[in-house]
Design an enzyme around this catalytic site. Structure first.
Site, mmCIF file in Angstrom:
data_model
loop_
_atom_site.group_PDB
_atom_site.id
_atom_site.type_symbol
_atom_site.label_atom_id
_atom_site.label_comp_id
_atom_site.label_asym_id
_atom_site.label_seq_id
_atom_site.Cartn_x
_atom_site.Cartn_y
_atom_site.Cartn_z
ATOM 1 N NE ARG A 1 -82.849 18.035 37.265
ATOM 2 C CZ ARG A 1 -81.811 18.831 37.471
ATOM 3 N NH1 ARG A 1 -80.871 18.485 38.326
ATOM 4 N NH2 ARG A 1 -81.694 19.973 36.826
ATOM 5 C CG HIS B 1 -90.204 19.434 28.730
ATOM 6 N ND1 HIS B 1 -91.227 19.958 29.478
ATOM 7 C CD2 HIS B 1 -89.223 20.383 28.715
ATOM 8 C CE1 HIS B 1 -90.878 21.160 29.916
ATOM 9 N NE2 HIS B 1 -89.676 21.444 29.460
ATOM 10 N NE ARG C 1 -58.047 17.822 35.739
ATOM 11 C CZ ARG C 1 -56.783 18.220 35.817
ATOM 12 N NH1 ARG C 1 -56.441 19.201 36.614
ATOM 13 N NH2 ARG C 1 -55.867 17.605 35.092
ATOM 14 C CG HIS D 1 -87.516 17.868 24.162
ATOM 15 N ND1 HIS D 1 -87.235 17.072 25.243
ATOM 16 C CD2 HIS D 1 -87.306 19.143 24.566
ATOM 17 C CE1 HIS D 1 -86.880 17.841 26.265
ATOM 18 N NE2 HIS D 1 -86.907 19.089 25.884
ATOM 19 C CG ASN E 1 -87.934 16.235 31.148
ATOM 20 O OD1 ASN E 1 -87.601 17.257 30.578
ATOM 21 N ND2 ASN E 1 -87.090 15.452 31.774
ATOM 22 C CE LYS F 1 -81.235 17.608 33.890
ATOM 23 N NZ LYS F 1 -82.354 17.156 33.056
ATOM 24 C CG HIS G 1 -88.108 25.100 25.824
ATOM 25 N ND1 HIS G 1 -88.011 23.780 25.425
ATOM 26 C CD2 HIS G 1 -88.303 25.078 27.162
ATOM 27 C CE1 HIS G 1 -88.134 22.999 26.489
ATOM 28 N NE2 HIS G 1 -88.314 23.762 27.552
ATOM 29 C CD GLU H 1 -90.336 25.030 31.020
ATOM 30 O OE1 GLU H 1 -90.695 24.125 31.797
ATOM 31 O OE2 GLU H 1 -89.716 24.814 29.949
ATOM 32 C CD GLU I 1 -83.568 13.694 34.194
ATOM 33 O OE1 GLU I 1 -83.115 14.853 34.203
ATOM 34 O OE2 GLU I 1 -84.178 13.200 33.248
ATOM 35 C CE LYS J 1 -84.649 22.677 37.548
ATOM 36 N NZ LYS J 1 -84.271 23.083 36.205
#
Ligand SMILES: NC(=O)c1ccc[n+]([C@@H]2O[C@H](COP(=O)([O-])OP(=O)(O)OC[C@H]3O[C@@H](n4cnc5c(N)ncnc54)[C@H](O)[C@@H]3O)[C@@H](O)[C@H]2O)c1
Ligand SMILES: [Zn+2]
Length: 365
Positions: A241, A248, A120, A252, A245, A142, A265, A184, A236, A226
């Site tokens: 947040r 992005h 957990r 993506h 992106n 994340k 990426h 980035e 988010e 960040k």
């Protein structure tokens, strides 16, 4: 002594240590953690260079194990997570064990997810070794693995207890990986900090050459930016947040349609930011000067601004609608209004989006 900055998240706050040659001081920097059993997780390539030295450094009174996964995005899988859960069990890991994610974003996301779920949730420390991981994925909590054709589909928010950034590890990073991370870095300047963008413009050569005297302040500023976004919108939920992106939604789509692995990426993000700037210009949100400056910095850092091979237009546009950022069927684009400032914009006419995709190298059948 490495520099320290803090991610403010109440009782989940944590330090980020940044410096030159700090991996060798990992034991001291982690002294505040209750490290009684550490499990270093690394991919094969990173383990071969940094695995054993780190295990040796951390091994004081604590027991330290090293687990390896194959290098590459394919390791962000249910199978590898399952393998690691079982390996942890076999090593007798319990709720007081600490996972140390040593490597790029792939290992950070995978080991982070395993830390979030095993027993957990157990303590996690991030030691990012790619530029992308140092400025982005290791900070913010994340974690995720992929499902077939659905990147980052299963994951958790799980903050580390500390992040240790050793810029010397970037010396062994392949050139293409390093440059990809710079995309980035450029992103942070565009979305949040015009002065930082100007600093990047005037230090582009030193940055491209991985000069540590520039790398440390640059990585530090990216982490600060960040961290400030994450502190304000950890999960988010407010939309803040989402500005991370920038570029992005395009990126993506390119990654998905080209097939994961063909474009790195950061390369996709670089092309995506180029598209976003052009879309903002077509919407009258930014002037030509903005587009010119972003284009120039992208070029100075030897990042791509167009696709290396044509991708089918309709399929690529279709992929943007499957982006996780689509809310209630509505796509919101993150678009600049000036250097250092972006906004979420809905209801962008599709023909403008098409024009921009065509300019990036997409093709009609
Ligand atoms: N969690 C987040 O917030 C977040 C943010 C951005 C990206 N990501 C994820 O990050 C992943 C990409 O991460 P990445 O670009 O770091 O790729 P990666 O982890 O695959 O690393 C790239 C390659 O470099 C090698 N490598 C790493 N460090 C090295 C070093 N110091 N010297 C030599 N080789 C080294 C690795 O073995 C690998 O082959 C993606 O899966 C993406 O989804 C997550
Ligand atoms: Zn990114």
């Amino acid at each position: 002594m490495p520099e320290r900055l803090d991610v403010e998240l109440g009782e989940r706050s944590y330090p980020i240590w940044i410096g030159d040659d700090v991996l060798a001081q990992a034991d001291r920097l982690f002294a505040s953690l209750t490290l009684h059993h550490g499990i270093v997780i690394a991919d094969a390539q990173v383990a071969a260079i940094y695995g054993e030295p780190l295990v040796e450094t951390l091994r004081g009174d604590a027991r330290i194990d090293l687990l390896q996964v194959p290098s590459g995005e394919a390791s962000k899988s249910v199978e590898q997570a399952d393998r690691l859960w079982r390996a942890l069990r076999a090593l007798g890991a319990d709720r007081k064990s600490t996972i140390v994610a040593l490597g790029g974003g792939v290992v950070g996301d995978l080991a982070g997810f395993v830390a979030a779920t095993y027993a957990r949730g157990i303590e996690l420390v991030q030691i990012p070794t790619t530029l992308l991981a140092q400025v982005d994925s290791s900070v913010g909590g994340k974690t995720a693995i992929n499902l077939p054709n659905a990147k980052n589909m299963v994951g958790a928010f799980w903050q580390p207890s500390a992040v240790l950034i050793d810029v010397t590890t970037l010396r062994t990073l392949p050139d293409r990986e390093y440059r990809s991370g710079l995309a980035e870095v450029v992103k942070y300047g565009v979305i949040l900090d015009a002065d930082f963008f100007a600093y990047l413009e005037s230090h582009a050569q030193a940055l491209a050459a991985r000069d540590p005297s520039v790398l440390i302040p640059v990585i530090r500023r990216c982490c600060e930016l960040k961290a400030s976004v994450v502190s304000a919108d950890e999960r988010e939920t407010t939309g803040l947040r989402a500005i991370l992106n920038y570029g992005h939604t395009f990126a993506h789509a390119f990654e998905a349609v080209a097939g994961y692995g063909e474009l790195l990426h950061g390369e996709a993000v670089s092309i995506g930011m180029t598209c976003a700037a052009r879309l903002a210009f077509r919407l009258g949100r930014v002037d030509e000067e903005f587009v010119r400056r972003q284009d120039r910095l992208v070029e100075q850092l030897v990042l791509p601004s167009a696709l290396p091979r044509p991708l089918p237009l309709e399929e690529t546009i279709g992929a943007t609608l499957r982006d996780k950022k689509v809310e209630a069927g509505k796509l919101r684009w993150i678009l600049p209004s000036e250097l250092g400032k972006v906004e979420r914009v809905a209801d962008v006419p599709e023909d403008l989006v098409k024009e921009v995709f065509l300019e990036a190298g997409c093709q009609k059948p």
